[in-house]
Design a protein around this motif. Structure first.
Motif, mmCIF file in Angstrom:
data_model
loop_
_atom_site.group_PDB
_atom_site.id
_atom_site.type_symbol
_atom_site.label_atom_id
_atom_site.label_comp_id
_atom_site.label_asym_id
_atom_site.label_seq_id
_atom_site.Cartn_x
_atom_site.Cartn_y
_atom_site.Cartn_z
ATOM 1 N N VAL A 37 28.691 -48.187 -79.872
ATOM 2 C CA VAL A 37 29.657 -47.651 -78.886
ATOM 3 C C VAL A 37 29.529 -48.366 -77.542
ATOM 4 O O VAL A 37 30.482 -48.517 -76.804
ATOM 5 C CB VAL A 37 29.517 -46.125 -78.685
ATOM 6 N N ALA A 38 28.315 -48.818 -77.225
ATOM 7 C CA ALA A 38 28.096 -49.480 -75.928
ATOM 8 C C ALA A 38 28.169 -51.009 -76.035
ATOM 9 O O ALA A 38 27.703 -51.720 -75.159
ATOM 10 C CB ALA A 38 26.742 -49.065 -75.348
ATOM 11 N N HIS A 39 28.771 -51.496 -77.128
ATOM 12 C CA HIS A 39 28.897 -52.962 -77.277
ATOM 13 C C HIS A 39 29.594 -53.551 -76.042
ATOM 14 O O HIS A 39 30.585 -52.978 -75.566
ATOM 15 C CB HIS A 39 29.687 -53.292 -78.543
ATOM 16 N N PRO A 40 29.129 -54.690 -75.530
ATOM 17 C CA PRO A 40 29.693 -55.235 -74.291
ATOM 18 C C PRO A 40 31.142 -55.695 -74.391
ATOM 19 O O PRO A 40 31.798 -55.913 -73.369
ATOM 20 C CB PRO A 40 28.758 -56.403 -73.963
ATOM 21 N N ASP A 41 31.680 -55.819 -75.623
ATOM 22 C CA ASP A 41 33.079 -56.246 -75.754
ATOM 23 C C ASP A 41 34.030 -55.363 -74.951
ATOM 24 O O ASP A 41 35.050 -55.825 -74.448
ATOM 25 C CB ASP A 41 33.519 -56.237 -77.221
ATOM 26 N N THR A 42 33.705 -54.074 -74.830
ATOM 27 C CA THR A 42 34.590 -53.169 -74.075
ATOM 28 C C THR A 42 34.748 -53.641 -72.637
ATOM 29 O O THR A 42 35.864 -53.709 -72.114
ATOM 30 C CB THR A 42 34.032 -51.739 -74.125
ATOM 31 N N LYS A 43 33.650 -54.010 -72.009
ATOM 32 C CA LYS A 43 33.718 -54.430 -70.602
ATOM 33 C C LYS A 43 34.250 -55.854 -70.482
ATOM 34 O O LYS A 43 34.976 -56.177 -69.538
ATOM 35 C CB LYS A 43 32.347 -54.259 -69.944
ATOM 36 N N ARG A 44 33.969 -56.708 -71.484
ATOM 37 C CA ARG A 44 34.536 -58.054 -71.465
ATOM 38 C C ARG A 44 36.062 -57.972 -71.585
ATOM 39 O O ARG A 44 36.795 -58.704 -70.903
ATOM 40 C CB ARG A 44 33.972 -58.901 -72.612
#
Ligand SMILES: O=C(CCC1CCCC1)NO
Ligand SMILES: [Zn+2]
Length: 370
Positions: A37-44
């Motif tokens: 759920v906290a994979h950095p793709d969300t912020k990228r």
């Protein structure tokens, strides 16, 4: 003048492992999955929308510099710092401190860059190089306490930045407004004994940590009254949040008259988020930051710094972030939130009686802020 913006490629390289929320296990039959759920793709993806919308052309890009050990030690124990450094050197990395906050080999370097990004955002705003700033940093920080990381947070970026503003930039009073859907327990732990930081958290009641964030937690000693918790019932949307800001958050910050407002800007109160049960949409976040931009102009010479915290919908976090940064920059790219017709039909915008009652119980806390 121009708004500052911080992003760094390494914020998109955090290693959150092969679990979804908990690590995979054949004992508990928790299956491995592509994205935590906290994979950095969300912020990228948020950074990519800021870029693809053209908004980035209206922003002054600020380079994140890694924080120094001394910057971290203003708010964390040496033992916490040393453990993160040691585990970061292990082949498979380690954990921020609660067993559900993994980081990979070299995670210390990214965590130092996140804290350093928060410092640079505050420094450039206070020095007047930019009008205000959004630091799209990762990993997040607002759950990290003096002696441990928690809830995906390694170092408390907001606390590091507030302590830097006070000790290095000579500011007297810093207000932290935490609209992340989860309780800002870290700043409460770190600054609970001082009146030099006003720490306000608006969050879903008992979501995470499940045993903190109650109205009765108000700080201690000289800090009594300068920790302010506004727990909200699940299901709240823009009606509840705007009422909480209008009747609690804004009056509290106005009474405190800070030299700087730092926002722990998580988007996990959104209707599309997997880790909470609130119903905010991008327009709701736009409305909240509008209030804070106007408040900052009134009390802190416009000094307002947003630091990225949570937010776990790779689909929707980008649109929440775009709305907030457009509003802070005073720029409209014309990009519509394509999800509004669908999500707006699901409710959440109306302030309900039980939400009003919960918020009214917190508004009395403002009277002890001077
Ligand atoms: O976004 C977060 C992380 C919350 C999760 C940490 C473990 C379960 C809930 N905090 O702001
Ligand atoms: Zn959160």
């Amino acid at each position: 003048s121009t708004m500052g913006y911080i992003w760094n490629t390494l914020y998109g390289w955090t290693d959150t492992g092969s679990g979804g929320l908990l690590p995979p296990s054949t004992d508990s039959l928790t299956q491995p999955i592509g994205h935590h759920v906290a994979h950095p793709d969300t912020k990228r993806r948020m950074h990519e929308l800021i870029s693809a919308s053209g908004l980035i052309d209206s922003l002054k890009q600020i380079d994140a510099a890694p924080a120094a050990e001394a910057d971290i030690l203003r708010v964390h124990d040496q033992s916490h710092y040393d453990r993160i450094l040691a585990e970061s050197a292990l082949p498979k990395g380690g954990d921020a401190g609660d067993g559900v906050s993994p980081f990979g080999h070299g995670g210390h370097r990214i965590a130092m860059l996140a804290a350093g990004g928060a410092i640079e955002a505050v420094r450039t705003v206070v020095e007047g190089q930019v009008s205000n700033a959004y630091a799209l940093i990762n990993p997040p920080g607002h759950h990290a306490e003096r002696s441990t990381g928690r809830g995906f947070c390694t170092f408390n970026n907001g606390a590091v930045a507030a302590a830097y503003a006070r000790d290095v930039l000579g500011l007297k009073r810093v207000a932290i407004v935490d609209w992340d859907v989860h309780h800002g327990n870290g700043a409460q732990d770190i600054f609970g004994g001082t009146a030099e930081v006003l720490n306000i958290s608006v969050h879903q009641d008992r979501c995470f940590p499940s045993d903190s964030g109650f109205r009765e937690e108000r700080g201690h000693g000289e800090g009594f009254g300068y920790t302010l918790n506004v727990p909200l019932p699940p299901g709240g949307g823009s009606g509840a949040y705007e009422y909480a800001f209008d009747t609690v958050v804004l009056p509290a910050v106005r009474a405190y008259k800070p030299d700087l407002i730092i926002v722990a800007s998580g988007f996990d109160a959104s209707i599309m988020d997997p880790l909470a049960r609130m119903m905010m949409r991008s327009e709701g976040f736009r409305s909240l930051v509008r209030k804070l931009v106007d408040l900052a102009a009134e009390v802190s010479q416009g000094r307002l710094v947003c630091l990225q915290e949570g937010g776990y919908s790779p689909i929707y976090v980008p649109f929440c972030g775009l709305a907030v940064i457009e509003e802070m920059a005073g720029v409209s790219t014309g990009t519509q939130d394509a999800y509004t017709p669908i999500l707006g039909a699901m409710g959440g915008d109306k302030l309900l009686e039980h939400e009003r009652e919960a918020i009214d119980l917190a508004s009395v806390l403002v009277s002890d802020i001077h």
